[in-house]
Design an enzyme around this catalytic site. Structure first.
Site, PDB file in Angstrom:
ATOM      1  N   ASP A 105       0.807  -1.216   0.000  1.00 54.83           N
ATOM      2  CA  ASP A 105       0.000   0.000   0.000  1.00 54.83           C
ATOM      3  C   ASP A 105       0.850   1.280   0.000  1.00 54.83           C
ATOM      4  OD1 ASP A 105      -2.318   1.476   0.054  1.00 54.83           O
ATOM      5  OD2 ASP A 105      -3.078   0.604   1.917  1.00 54.83           O
ATOM      6  N   GLU A 144     -13.710   2.324  -0.158  1.00 58.95           N
ATOM      7  CA  GLU A 144     -12.988   2.922   0.967  1.00 58.95           C
ATOM      8  C   GLU A 144     -13.329   4.406   1.114  1.00 58.95           C
ATOM      9  OE1 GLU A 144      -8.779   2.245   1.297  1.00 58.95           O
ATOM     10  OE2 GLU A 144      -8.937   0.327   0.285  1.00 58.95           O
TER      11      GLU A 144
END
Length: 650
Positions: free
Chosen positions: A405, A460
């Site tokens: 990430d 998200e």
């Protein structure tokens, strides 16, 4: 007099020969798309489809430290070729076999470089090929396009080169895009406002930065690239500050193929969804053994707050052993092959070797193996870079894959980081899901253990993830490669009454819409983002979702209009799935779908989930139906605003 006549004819012949060398045409196999190349002070080209000029007076250049390739080009030779082959993707997101047919034009120039064009029935592509000595510094590359009239552009515009690639789409006229305005990431979708759409992206990206596009102020667009970073500074546990940049965008081998710049050209919007251009232009698979690569669904705890609840939950939920065992039990019951353990599984985000003692990772690995559920671990890219031997360690532990990430960059250094990760992970039989990442550009086919990329305005974003934006994803972001959108919400709301916060996470759009995303959106690692508790309470929906494959043998787009709706049928083996989604239109949409893609002489059981009569206000309203149908019948599809439709035909 006769000598003068012969001399005149000879000179005319030379002139005609020179002109023939400087004007070259390449057509698609079906003859509909044509690229016309002119060699004057630059390498110019026009693109037409069915004699309608779509892109005019475009040019291309590659700027090196000591020369400009494509400036005053001198042609030394050319070659045309016809290619027709069948490709077989390791991870087939649309088709298990792909027909790759194109006409090729290779233009060789003095100065040790070439430009290769390819013309397909659904678009064109070009790339530079260099044969320079040693290492070269690339100062820039010009992709310059001019539009004959005012076009509508669909863009994703970040504030700079550092971006998570999650900005909403903007929609502007080509005349109004000024050089001072924000640039756009790829892909860019162009609507000619007449007959055609043009999708621009790149493939075979290696040892080179991602391309961005910006308006040139004269009804056209040009390329721009991030420069090579030279010095970094501390910036927390998941990033680095760039403190110094080079003057060049790449330092690379002088003998190489540069990335493809491609243009998917379609008359029907559905062709954008079906296109496979990134794959057709990508480098070939580099892995000899791919038997261990197992795409599939994955249960994910971050979005729902890792807080199962109810009568069967007798432990305090959170980042602990009992909670993750509960997720494993859920995955095992529904045949989900993986769970992701996001931030919190390790004692520190900077140390990938010391698990959080409350989690007992090794016990979870053992328990997951017993239940036939593999574990995927989340990491920051910076921790991976500082601990590159973790792939070997994770393999020894029994981990199946990694979610990496916060890269948020796409300069040459970072593009190379992606490839180093893919290589090292493959060496140790680990798959990769990149988050905070740029769009797919071919690495996922070169190293098919790269199963998905985020870099998308997905769930998200909570209230920032709306169907009016997501409806563009099948035509743009997902049209260039796998996309980790993280679908699967069981609490659904319409945007005018949206309220949500973890652990009670909710999505915008109807329940039927959420279910349809599993059929429509393509990802080699497809998330189930919500709480197992809610999946248990909605078992009919969960049973449907968990039987949807992530790889497909065939894709047929039934209805499509960019920005408004899409309905797709996909086949795996003998079973077909249908998924439909639509935007925030006030009134419901209705379609009569032909089932002529089904086999003759067979009756299919059709189990469908559709928006209920009140779904336009109460987005949780849905209806499950069952019927027997054959290919001669029509399937009625109704979708509420921000609605959807899904079905399985078996």
């Amino acid at each position: 007099m006769r000598k003068l006549l012969l001399l005149f004819l000879f000179i005319c012949g030379l002139v005609l020969h020179a002109q023939a060398q400087k004007n070259v045409e390449l057509s698609s196999p079906n003859g509909e798309i044509k690229v016309s190349v002119r060699l004057t002070d630059k390498i110019y080209y026009d693109v037409a489809c069915n004699d309608e000029v779509l892109l005019k007076d475009n040019y291309l250049q590659l700027k090196l430290k000591d020369k400009i390739l494509g400036e005053h080009p001198k042609l030394s030779g050319q070659k045309q070729n016809k290619i027709k082959e069948t490709l077989t993707p390791v991870v087939p997101l649309k088709f298990s076999t792909i027909n790759n047919e194109y006409n090729q034009l290779l233009l060789n120039f003095k100065g040790n470089y070439s430009v290769e064009f390819r013309a397909f029935n659904d678009g064109i592509a070009y790339r530079f090929i260099t044969r320079q000595k040693g290492e070269i510094e690339v100062l820039g590359e010009d992709l310059s396009l001019q539009f004959p009239t005012d076009y509508l552009l669909h863009l994703q515009q970040p504030g700079g080169f550092k971006t998570a690639y999650e900005e909403p789409y903007t929609h502007i006229s080509s005349h109004s895009w000024k050089p001072s305005d924000k640039m756009s990431v790829l892909p860019v979708l162009i609507d000619t406002r007449k007959s055609y759409k043009i999708l621009i992206s790149e493939s075979d990206l290696s040892d080179y930065p991602c391309m961005f596009l910006k308006g040139n102020g004269t009804n056209g667009i040009s390329s721009i690239f991030p420069k090579v970073p030279l010095a970094f500074g501390e910036d927390g546990d998941r990033s680095l500050k760039i403190e110094k940049e080079a003057e060049y965008i790449a330092k690379t081998s002088g003998k190489r193929n540069f990335p493809w710049r491609y243009f998917v050209i379609t008359k029907e919007d559905k062709q954008l969804v079906e296109n496979t251009m990134t794959y057709k232009l990508a480098d070939k698979n580099q892995l000899e053994d791919v038997s261990w690569i197992k795409p599939g669904q994955v249960s994910w705890e971050w979005w729902n707050g890792a807080t199962p609840y109810g009568q069967d939950v007798t432990f305090k939920a959170g980042c602990n052993l009992e909670t993750y065992k509960y997720f494993i039990d859920f995955a095992s019951k529904f045949g989900i092959p993986y769970i992701i353990m996001d931030e919190g599984w390790a004692k520190s985000t900077r140390d990938p070797y010391t698990p959080n003692p409350d989690v007992d990772l090794h016990e979870l690995i053992r328990y997951g193996k017993e239940k036939n559920v593999g574990i995927v671990l989340w990491l920051t890219w910076l921790t991976v870079e500082k601990n590159f031997d973790l792939f070997k360690t994770f393999n020894e532990w029994g981990i199946k894959g990694v979610k990496i990430d916060f890269m948020d960059r796409s300069d040459q250094w970072m593009v190379n980081y992606y490839e180093r990760v893919a290589q090292e992970a493959a060496r140790h039989h680990l798959f990769v899901d990149f988050h905070g990442s740029f769009k797919p550009a071919g690495l996922e086919y070169k190293y098919p253990n790269v199963l998905s990329y985020e870099g998308v305005r997905g769930m998200e974003q909570m209230g920032g993830c709306k169907p009016e934006n997501s409806i563009y994803l099948p035509f743009m972001r997902n049209a260039v490669g796998p996309m980790d959108y993280t679908p699967g919400a069981m609490i659904s709301m319409q945007p005018n009454i949206y309220r949500s916060e973890r652990p009670n996470s909710a999505s915008i759009g109807t329940r039927a819409y959420q279910m349809a995303l599993f059929v429509i959106f393509e990802s080699g690692l497809q998330m189930l983002a919500d709480n197992p508790t809610l999946y248990y309470r909605n078992e009919d929906c969960t049973r449907f979702i968990t039987q949807v494959p992530v790889t497909w043998d065939e894709t047929v787009v039934l209805e499509a209009k960019v920005g408004e709706y899409v309905i797709v049928a996909k086949r795996k083996g003998e079973k077909w799935f249908i998924g439909g989604m639509t935007n925030d239109k006030e009134n419901e949409r209705e379609f009569e779908i032909n089932l002529d893609f089904l086999k003759d002489g067979r009756t299919y059981r059709v189990t469908s989930f559709e928006d209920g009569i009140n779904a336009g206000y109460q987005a949780m309203d849905y209806r499950m139906k069952s019927a027997a149908m054959n290919k001669n019948q029509k399937l009625s599809v109704k979708m509420a605003r921000n609605g959807g439709f899904s079905a399985v035909l078996e």
